[in-house]
Design a protein around this motif. Structure first.
Motif, PDB file in Angstrom:
ATOM      1  N   ILE A 240       1.071  -1.211  -0.041  1.00 45.08           N
ATOM      2  CA  ILE A 240       0.384  -0.020  -0.021  1.00 45.08           C
ATOM      3  C   ILE A 240       0.483   1.165  -0.395  1.00 45.08           C
ATOM      4  N   ARG A 241       0.896   2.070  -0.699  1.00 42.80           N
ATOM      5  CA  ARG A 241       1.925   3.406  -1.235  1.00 42.80           C
ATOM      6  C   ARG A 241       0.666   4.778  -0.643  1.00 42.80           C
ATOM      7  N   THR A 242       1.847   5.209   0.335  1.00 42.36           N
ATOM      8  CA  THR A 242       1.526   6.129   1.150  1.00 42.36           C
ATOM      9  C   THR A 242       0.722   7.412   0.646  1.00 42.36           C
ATOM     10  N   ALA A 243       0.894   7.768  -0.042  1.00 42.35           N
ATOM     11  CA  ALA A 243       0.724   8.641  -1.451  1.00 42.35           C
ATOM     12  C   ALA A 243      -0.600   8.366  -2.056  1.00 42.35           C
ATOM     13  N   GLN A 244      -0.617   7.147  -2.204  1.00 43.12           N
ATOM     14  CA  GLN A 244      -1.674   6.936  -3.007  1.00 43.12           C
ATOM     15  C   GLN A 244      -3.336   6.524  -1.752  1.00 43.12           C
ATOM     16  N   PHE A 245      -2.916   5.794  -0.860  1.00 39.61           N
ATOM     17  CA  PHE A 245      -3.483   5.798   0.080  1.00 39.61           C
ATOM     18  C   PHE A 245      -3.913   6.959   1.065  1.00 39.61           C
ATOM     19  N   ILE A 246      -3.625   8.129   0.465  1.00 39.01           N
ATOM     20  CA  ILE A 246      -3.706   9.571   1.265  1.00 39.01           C
ATOM     21  C   ILE A 246      -5.021   9.981   0.372  1.00 39.01           C
ATOM     22  N   SER A 247      -3.843  10.060  -0.911  1.00 42.15           N
ATOM     23  CA  SER A 247      -5.151  10.605  -2.030  1.00 42.15           C
ATOM     24  C   SER A 247      -6.259  10.200  -2.565  1.00 42.15           C
ATOM     25  N   ILE A 248      -7.007   8.985  -2.008  1.00 39.96           N
ATOM     26  CA  ILE A 248      -8.126   8.755  -1.829  1.00 39.96           C
ATOM     27  C   ILE A 248      -7.978   9.250  -0.446  1.00 39.96           C
ATOM     28  N   ILE A 249      -8.422   9.379   0.202  1.00 39.05           N
ATOM     29  CA  ILE A 249      -8.307   9.739   1.570  1.00 39.05           C
ATOM     30  C   ILE A 249      -8.699  10.927   1.338  1.00 39.05           C
ATOM     31  N   LEU A 250      -8.018  12.447   0.976  1.00 38.50           N
ATOM     32  CA  LEU A 250      -8.248  13.334   0.973  1.00 38.50           C
ATOM     33  C   LEU A 250      -9.350  14.109  -0.450  1.00 38.50           C
ATOM     34  N   ILE A 251      -9.952  12.850  -1.493  1.00 38.23           N
ATOM     35  CA  ILE A 251     -11.023  12.825  -2.063  1.00 38.23           C
ATOM     36  C   ILE A 251     -12.138  12.917  -1.793  1.00 38.23           C
ATOM     37  N   ALA A 252     -12.164  11.683  -1.044  1.00 36.11           N
ATOM     38  CA  ALA A 252     -13.539  11.948  -0.208  1.00 36.11           C
ATOM     39  C   ALA A 252     -13.515  12.693   0.792  1.00 36.11           C
ATOM     40  N   LEU A 253     -12.464  13.255   1.923  1.00 35.60           N
ATOM     41  CA  LEU A 253     -12.785  14.164   2.689  1.00 35.60           C
ATOM     42  C   LEU A 253     -13.185  15.252   1.546  1.00 35.60           C
ATOM     43  N   ALA A 254     -12.612  16.123   0.923  1.00 32.54           N
ATOM     44  CA  ALA A 254     -13.161  17.202  -0.166  1.00 32.54           C
ATOM     45  C   ALA A 254     -14.320  17.104  -0.382  1.00 32.54           C
ATOM     46  N   ILE A 255     -14.805  15.682  -0.875  1.00 30.08           N
ATOM     47  CA  ILE A 255     -16.189  15.689  -1.871  1.00 30.08           C
ATOM     48  C   ILE A 255     -17.411  15.614  -0.623  1.00 30.08           C
ATOM     49  N   ALA A 256     -16.845  14.762   0.788  1.00 26.40           N
ATOM     50  CA  ALA A 256     -17.476  15.408   1.919  1.00 26.40           C
ATOM     51  C   ALA A 256     -18.039  16.598   2.095  1.00 26.40           C
ATOM     52  N   VAL A 257     -16.717  17.744   2.693  1.00 26.50           N
ATOM     53  CA  VAL A 257     -16.840  18.529   3.004  1.00 26.50           C
ATOM     54  C   VAL A 257     -17.465  19.518   1.817  1.00 26.50           C
ATOM     55  N   ILE A 258     -17.716  19.323   1.163  1.00 23.00           N
ATOM     56  CA  ILE A 258     -18.265  20.169  -0.338  1.00 23.00           C
ATOM     57  C   ILE A 258     -19.553  20.177   0.112  1.00 23.00           C
ATOM     58  N   ILE A 259     -20.210  19.145   0.100  1.00 23.04           N
ATOM     59  CA  ILE A 259     -21.109  18.224   0.506  1.00 23.04           C
ATOM     60  C   ILE A 259     -22.031  19.103   1.718  1.00 23.04           C
ATOM     61  N   TYR A 260     -21.262  18.365   2.705  1.00 24.24           N
ATOM     62  CA  TYR A 260     -21.744  19.392   4.175  1.00 24.24           C
ATOM     63  C   TYR A 260     -21.744  20.610   4.376  1.00 24.24           C
ATOM     64  N   ARG A 261     -21.014  21.499   3.704  1.00 26.13           N
ATOM     65  CA  ARG A 261     -20.682  23.395   3.351  1.00 26.13           C
ATOM     66  C   ARG A 261     -22.376  23.387   3.108  1.00 26.13           C
ATOM     67  N   ARG A 262     -22.685  22.666   1.826  1.00 28.03           N
ATOM     68  CA  ARG A 262     -23.781  23.414   0.859  1.00 28.03           C
ATOM     69  C   ARG A 262     -25.190  22.629   1.723  1.00 28.03           C
ATOM     70  N   LYS A 263     -24.891  21.473   1.787  1.00 26.32           N
ATOM     71  CA  LYS A 263     -26.516  21.481   3.103  1.00 26.32           C
ATOM     72  C   LYS A 263     -26.329  22.471   4.392  1.00 26.32           C
ATOM     73  N   SER A 264     -25.263  22.508   4.735  1.00 25.25           N
ATOM     74  CA  SER A 264     -25.490  23.115   6.162  1.00 25.25           C
ATOM     75  C   SER A 264     -25.587  24.619   5.554  1.00 25.25           C
ATOM     76  N   GLY A 265     -25.767  25.401   4.516  1.00 21.54           N
ATOM     77  CA  GLY A 265     -25.378  26.744   4.290  1.00 21.54           C
ATOM     78  C   GLY A 265     -24.296  27.239   4.911  1.00 21.54           C
ATOM     79  N   MET A 266     -23.005  26.320   5.323  1.00 22.40           N
ATOM     80  CA  MET A 266     -22.156  27.071   5.001  1.00 22.40           C
ATOM     81  C   MET A 266     -21.335  27.808   3.988  1.00 22.40           C
ATOM     82  N   ALA A 267     -21.875  27.276   2.778  1.00 22.96           N
ATOM     83  CA  ALA A 267     -20.772  27.343   1.897  1.00 22.96           C
ATOM     84  C   ALA A 267     -21.882  28.705   0.823  1.00 22.96           C
ATOM     85  N   ASN A 268     -21.529  30.215   1.155  1.00 27.29           N
ATOM     86  CA  ASN A 268     -22.734  30.766   0.443  1.00 27.29           C
ATOM     87  C   ASN A 268     -21.840  30.997  -0.891  1.00 27.29           C
ATOM     88  N   LYS A 269     -22.902  31.531  -2.302  1.00 27.00           N
ATOM     89  CA  LYS A 269     -22.163  31.736  -3.009  1.00 27.00           C
ATOM     90  C   LYS A 269     -21.248  32.755  -2.996  1.00 27.00           C
TER      91      LYS A 269
END
Length: 277
Positions: A240-269
Motif C-alpha cells: 500500500i503506497r502512502t501517497a495513494q492511500f492519502i490521495s483516496i482519503i483526501l478525495i473522499a474528505l473533500a467531496i464530503a466537505v463540499i456536500i456538508y457545507r452546501r447542505k448546512s448553508g455554510m458555503a454561500n455563493k
C-alpha cells in the motif's frame, strides 16, 4: 530499454565553495510565480496583498519541517538505530509534498484565525498558485533525476517518448536504462489543473472553499495514478503506497466537505468576492 546517459549538470551556479543547484532555483521560481498570482488575486478581491505574503513567509519553513517529518515517519526503519542527526539531513533528499501541504494548510488556518480572515477565501485564492508551484517544482525532480517511474518498454518509447524533446529522454536515461518521466506526467496534470481552477474561479462562480477543495480532488486524482508508476514511493504497509492511500482519503474528505457545507448553508455563493444573496 537501453540508452546512453547524458545527464544535465545539477549545479546552476558555482560561487567558490558554494553550489547553487537547479533544484532550489526551480522550486524558488515556482514559489515566486505562485505568490505573484496569489497577491494579484488578493488585491482584486479588495484584501491586502501583505496577507498572502505573510502566509508564505510563515508557511515555507512550516512546509519544509512537515515535509521532512512526514518522510521520516514513513521511512522510520531507515533512520532508527542510525545517527540521530540523519533525521535532519534534508540536503541528502527525503521530503514529501503531502507533508508540505499539511504544514502549509495548518499555517494558513492559524494565520487566518489570528487575523480574523476567512480561511476558505484565502485557500481559494492560494489553490491555483499551489498547483502551479507543484507543476514547476517537478522540474526540480527532473534535474535531480528523481521521482521517475520504472523502465520504459520499447513499444512505449516508439509510441510516445521518441516524440519528447531530446533533453528529457537524455535526463531520464539513468545507468543506461530509460525510465518513465513521471515528473513530466505530474507537471502536465498540474498545469491542466491550474487552468481548470482559474476557469472555475472566474467563470463558474463557485461557492467559497470549493476552488481549494477542487484543487485537492484534482491533484489527488492524478497523483494516485502517477504514484503507481513511481519507483521511490513511501509505503504505509505491505504494498500500500502512502501517497495513494492519502490521495483516496483526501478525495473522499473533500467531496464530503463540499456536500456538508452546501447542505448546512455554510458555503454561500460569492462572485468576485461579493456575496450573492
Amino acid at each position: 530499454m537501453t540508452c546512453t546517459p547524458e545527464a544535465l549538470d545539477r549545479v546552476f551556479l558555482q560561487l567558490g565553495p558554494l553550489s547553487i543547484y537547479w533544484y532550489g532555483v526551480i522550486i524558488a521560481t515556482g514559489a515566486f510565480l505562485g505568490l505573484l498570482i496569489a497577491t494579484r488575486e488578493t488585491e482584486r478581491l479588495g484584501l491586502k496583498k501583505d496577507y498572502m505574503i505573510d502566509i508564505v513567509v510563515y508557511a515555507i519553513p512550516a512546509a519544509i519541517v512537515f515535509a521532512r517529518l512526514y518522510y521520516v515517519i514513513f521511512e522510520w526503519d531507515r533512520y532508527v538505530g542510525g545517527p540521530w542527526w540523519d533525521i535532519f539531513a534534508i540536503w541528502e533528499g527525503g521530503i514529501a509534498i503531502h507533508g508540505a501541504l499539511i504544514g502549509s494548510v495548518l499555517t494558513a488556518y492559524l494565520y487566518t484565525k489570528i487575523k480574523g480572515l476567512s480561511f476558505w477565501m484565502i485557500a481559494d485564492i492560494a489553490a491555483p498558485s499551489i498547483i502551479l508551484g507543484q507543476a514547476i517544482g517537478r522540474w526540480g525532480n527532473f534535474m535531480n533525476q528523481e521521482a521517475h517511474g520504472g523502465p520504459v518498454s520499447e513499444s512505449f518509447y516508439n509510441s510516445f517518448m521518441q516524440y519528447l524533446p531530446g533533453f528529457i529522454n537524455q535526463q531520464m536515461c539513468i545507468g543506461g536504462t530509460l525510465y518513465h518521466p513521471t515528473f513530466l506526467y505530474e507537471s502536465v496534470w498540474n498545469i491542466l489543473g491550474f487552468i481548470f481552477l482559474l476557469v472555475l474561479r472566474h467563470k463558474f462562480n463557485p461557492r467559497r472553499g470549493e476552488v481549494f477543495l477542487s484543487y485537492v480532488i484534482w491533484y489527488s486524482f492524478g497523483r494516485f495514478f502517477i504514484e503507481g508508476m513511481r519507483t521511490d514511493s513511501l509505503y504505509l504497509f505491505g504494498e500500500i503506497r502512502t501517497a495513494q492511500f492519502i490521495s483516496i482519503i483526501l478525495i473522499a474528505l473533500a467531496i464530503a466537505v463540499i456536500i456538508y457545507r452546501r447542505k448546512s448553508g455554510m458555503a454561500n455563493k460569492y462572485y468576485n468576492g461579493k456575496k450573492v444573496k
